[in-house]
Write an enzyme that holds these catalytic residues in place. Structure first.
Site, PDB file in Angstrom:
ATOM      1  N   ILE A 175     -12.597  -8.380  51.180  1.00  0.00           N
ATOM      2  CA  ILE A 175     -12.696  -9.917  50.769  1.00  0.00           C
ATOM      3  C   ILE A 175     -11.692 -11.198  51.070  1.00  0.00           C
ATOM      4  O   ILE A 175      -9.998 -10.867  51.000  1.00  0.00           O
ATOM      5  CB  ILE A 175     -13.106 -10.197  49.680  1.00  0.00           C
ATOM      6  CG1 ILE A 175     -14.584  -9.443  49.526  1.00  0.00           C
ATOM      7  CG2 ILE A 175     -13.207 -11.555  48.542  1.00  0.00           C
ATOM      8  CD1 ILE A 175     -15.209  -9.203  47.941  1.00  0.00           C
ATOM      9  N   LEU A 176     -11.184 -11.792  51.758  1.00  0.00           N
ATOM     10  CA  LEU A 176     -10.243 -12.737  52.036  1.00  0.00           C
ATOM     11  C   LEU A 176     -10.053 -13.950  50.729  1.00  0.00           C
ATOM     12  O   LEU A 176     -11.097 -14.755  50.467  1.00  0.00           O
ATOM     13  CB  LEU A 176     -10.502 -13.549  53.322  1.00  0.00           C
ATOM     14  CG  LEU A 176     -10.319 -12.799  54.000  1.00  0.00           C
ATOM     15  CD1 LEU A 176     -10.907 -13.679  55.619  1.00  0.00           C
ATOM     16  CD2 LEU A 176      -9.108 -12.628  54.463  1.00  0.00           C
TER      17      LEU A 176
ATOM     18  N   HIS B 219     -23.257 -12.999  58.153  1.00  0.00           N
ATOM     19  CA  HIS B 219     -23.913 -11.902  56.956  1.00  0.00           C
ATOM     20  C   HIS B 219     -25.667 -11.577  57.464  1.00  0.00           C
ATOM     21  O   HIS B 219     -26.646 -12.650  57.351  1.00  0.00           O
ATOM     22  CB  HIS B 219     -23.466 -12.636  55.380  1.00  0.00           C
ATOM     23  CG  HIS B 219     -23.809 -12.063  53.927  1.00  0.00           C
ATOM     24  ND1 HIS B 219     -23.555  -9.774  54.077  1.00  0.00           N
ATOM     25  CD2 HIS B 219     -25.423 -11.346  53.544  1.00  0.00           C
ATOM     26  CE1 HIS B 219     -24.193  -9.734  53.085  1.00  0.00           C
ATOM     27  NE2 HIS B 219     -25.502 -10.303  52.744  1.00  0.00           N
TER      28      HIS B 219
ATOM     29  N   ASP C 207     -20.273 -13.562  50.803  1.00  0.00           N
ATOM     30  CA  ASP C 207     -21.174 -13.882  51.329  1.00  0.00           C
ATOM     31  C   ASP C 207     -21.865 -15.159  50.943  1.00  0.00           C
ATOM     32  O   ASP C 207     -22.769 -14.991  50.757  1.00  0.00           O
ATOM     33  CB  ASP C 207     -22.371 -12.344  51.418  1.00  0.00           C
ATOM     34  CG  ASP C 207     -21.981 -11.605  52.088  1.00  0.00           C
ATOM     35  OD1 ASP C 207     -20.881 -11.440  53.178  1.00  0.00           O
ATOM     36  OD2 ASP C 207     -21.728 -10.515  51.975  1.00  0.00           O
TER      37      ASP C 207
ATOM     38  N   MET D  94     -15.311  -6.809  56.595  1.00  0.00           N
ATOM     39  CA  MET D  94     -16.117  -6.402  55.581  1.00  0.00           C
ATOM     40  C   MET D  94     -14.586  -5.880  54.849  1.00  0.00           C
ATOM     41  O   MET D  94     -14.666  -5.180  54.241  1.00  0.00           O
ATOM     42  CB  MET D  94     -16.834  -4.511  55.856  1.00  0.00           C
ATOM     43  CG  MET D  94     -17.935  -4.600  56.726  1.00  0.00           C
ATOM     44  SD  MET D  94     -18.795  -5.771  56.507  1.00  0.00           S
ATOM     45  CE  MET D  94     -20.262  -4.925  54.955  1.00  0.00           C
TER      46      MET D  94
ATOM     47  N   ASN E 248     -18.539 -16.888  58.393  1.00  0.00           N
ATOM     48  CA  ASN E 248     -19.494 -15.371  58.271  1.00  0.00           C
ATOM     49  C   ASN E 248     -20.020 -15.245  58.593  1.00  0.00           C
ATOM     50  O   ASN E 248     -20.984 -16.273  58.227  1.00  0.00           O
ATOM     51  CB  ASN E 248     -18.582 -15.252  56.717  1.00  0.00           C
ATOM     52  CG  ASN E 248     -19.037 -13.783  56.422  1.00  0.00           C
ATOM     53  OD1 ASN E 248     -18.608 -12.807  56.965  1.00  0.00           O
ATOM     54  ND2 ASN E 248     -19.943 -13.462  55.092  1.00  0.00           N
TER      55      ASN E 248
ATOM     56  N   GLY F 133     -18.558  -4.380  66.172  1.00  0.00           N
ATOM     57  CA  GLY F 133     -18.162  -5.506  67.266  1.00  0.00           C
ATOM     58  C   GLY F 133     -19.362  -5.945  68.131  1.00  0.00           C
ATOM     59  O   GLY F 133     -18.697  -6.269  68.626  1.00  0.00           O
TER      60      GLY F 133
ATOM     61  N   GLU G 244     -29.234 -11.653  64.574  1.00  0.00           N
ATOM     62  CA  GLU G 244     -27.543 -12.223  63.920  1.00  0.00           C
ATOM     63  C   GLU G 244     -26.725 -12.669  65.346  1.00  0.00           C
ATOM     64  O   GLU G 244     -26.235 -13.065  65.562  1.00  0.00           O
ATOM     65  CB  GLU G 244     -26.623 -11.165  64.002  1.00  0.00           C
ATOM     66  CG  GLU G 244     -27.321 -10.099  62.415  1.00  0.00           C
ATOM     67  CD  GLU G 244     -25.995  -9.359  62.016  1.00  0.00           C
ATOM     68  OE1 GLU G 244     -25.304  -9.774  60.417  1.00  0.00           O
ATOM     69  OE2 GLU G 244     -25.610  -8.482  62.300  1.00  0.00           O
TER      70      GLU G 244
ATOM     71  N   ASN H  86     -21.498  -8.228  67.286  1.00  0.00           N
ATOM     72  CA  ASN H  86     -21.475  -9.654  67.634  1.00  0.00           C
ATOM     73  C   ASN H  86     -20.615  -9.718  68.129  1.00  0.00           C
ATOM     74  O   ASN H  86     -20.275 -10.954  68.409  1.00  0.00           O
ATOM     75  CB  ASN H  86     -21.345  -9.980  65.653  1.00  0.00           C
ATOM     76  CG  ASN H  86     -22.928  -9.904  65.424  1.00  0.00           C
ATOM     77  OD1 ASN H  86     -23.259 -10.147  65.271  1.00  0.00           O
ATOM     78  ND2 ASN H  86     -22.999  -8.593  64.130  1.00  0.00           N
TER      79      ASN H  86
END
Ligand code: GAR
Length: 200
Positions: free
Chosen positions: A93-94, A110, A151, A91, A108, A13, A180, A15
């Site tokens: 996939i939706l 990446h 991504d 991490m 997102n 976390g 990032e 970010n």
């Protein structure tokens, strides 16, 4: 208008912390209304608690299909009435069972440039490619998530990250993460101010 953000995480976390700090300092005209993790031990949940933000462990239940999980997650996120959903180290996939509820609102981050190193361990794979002489630099991107592509999606921002001769994997990771943190918050700032301009 102060934007409402939901942040989805799976781990450390850092970010998320950059977003929380930018909200607290006023750099971002936004408030994080919920932090959701699919992992119980994600340190980001503690960061959220420390910031006084709702933190939810939202695991996939036994016998629950991916579709059911994504629908349940979408229903929960909908109750938060957020302007944007930020995947900051999420991490998982939706599927469209989640994404169709939030068109153009899922963002997102990446740790690689578009069309390079999708999925997990992107920095490690970039470092190995650099060692093999296949790349000279790597980078970071922020993009919209329109579908299940990993991504991949309309790019909102990218930043190149140089790789130096004396870099170790750890020093490269540190540089990528620093990049990032600033790219994500700056991109959100741009998006939110564009949205506010539209509303006036
Ligand atoms: C970040 O490097 C983010 O870009 C990456 O996970 C890390 C999370 O770090 N995401 C992906 O690889 C998505 N495929 P954090 O938990 O410290 O923010």
């Amino acid at each position: 208008m102060t934007a409402r953000l939901v942040v989805l995480i799976s781990g450390n976390g850092s970010n998320l912390q950059a977003i929380l700090d930018a909200c607290a300092s006023g750099e971002l005209d936004a408030t994080v209304v919920s932090v959701i993790s699919n992992k119980a031990d994600a340190y980001g949940l503690i960061r959220a608690k420390n910031a006084g933000v709702e933190s939810i462990h939202f695991p996939k239940l036994e016998n629950e299909s991916r579709q059911q999980y994504d629908s349940r997650l979408a229903n929960y996120v909908t109750t938060k009435q957020s302007d944007y959903i930020i995947l900051a180290g999420w991490m998982k996939i939706l599927s469209s069972f989640f994404l169709s509820s939030f068109p153009n609102r899922v963002i997102n981050l990446h740790p690689a440039l578009p069309d390079t190193f999708p999925g997990t361990h992107a920095i490690e794979r970039a470092y190995e490619a650099w060692q093999c002489g296949q790349i000279k630099h790597t980078g970071v991107m922020v993009h919209l998530v329109p579908d299940e592509g990993v991504d991949n999606g309309p790019v909102l921002a990218t930043e190149l990250v140089p790789i130096f001769a004396d870099d170790t994997l750890e020093s490269l990771e540190t540089r990528v993460h620093q990049t990032e943190h600033s790219l994500l918050t700056n991109t959100l700032k741009t998006i939110l101010s564009a949205k506010n301009t539209e509303l006036h």
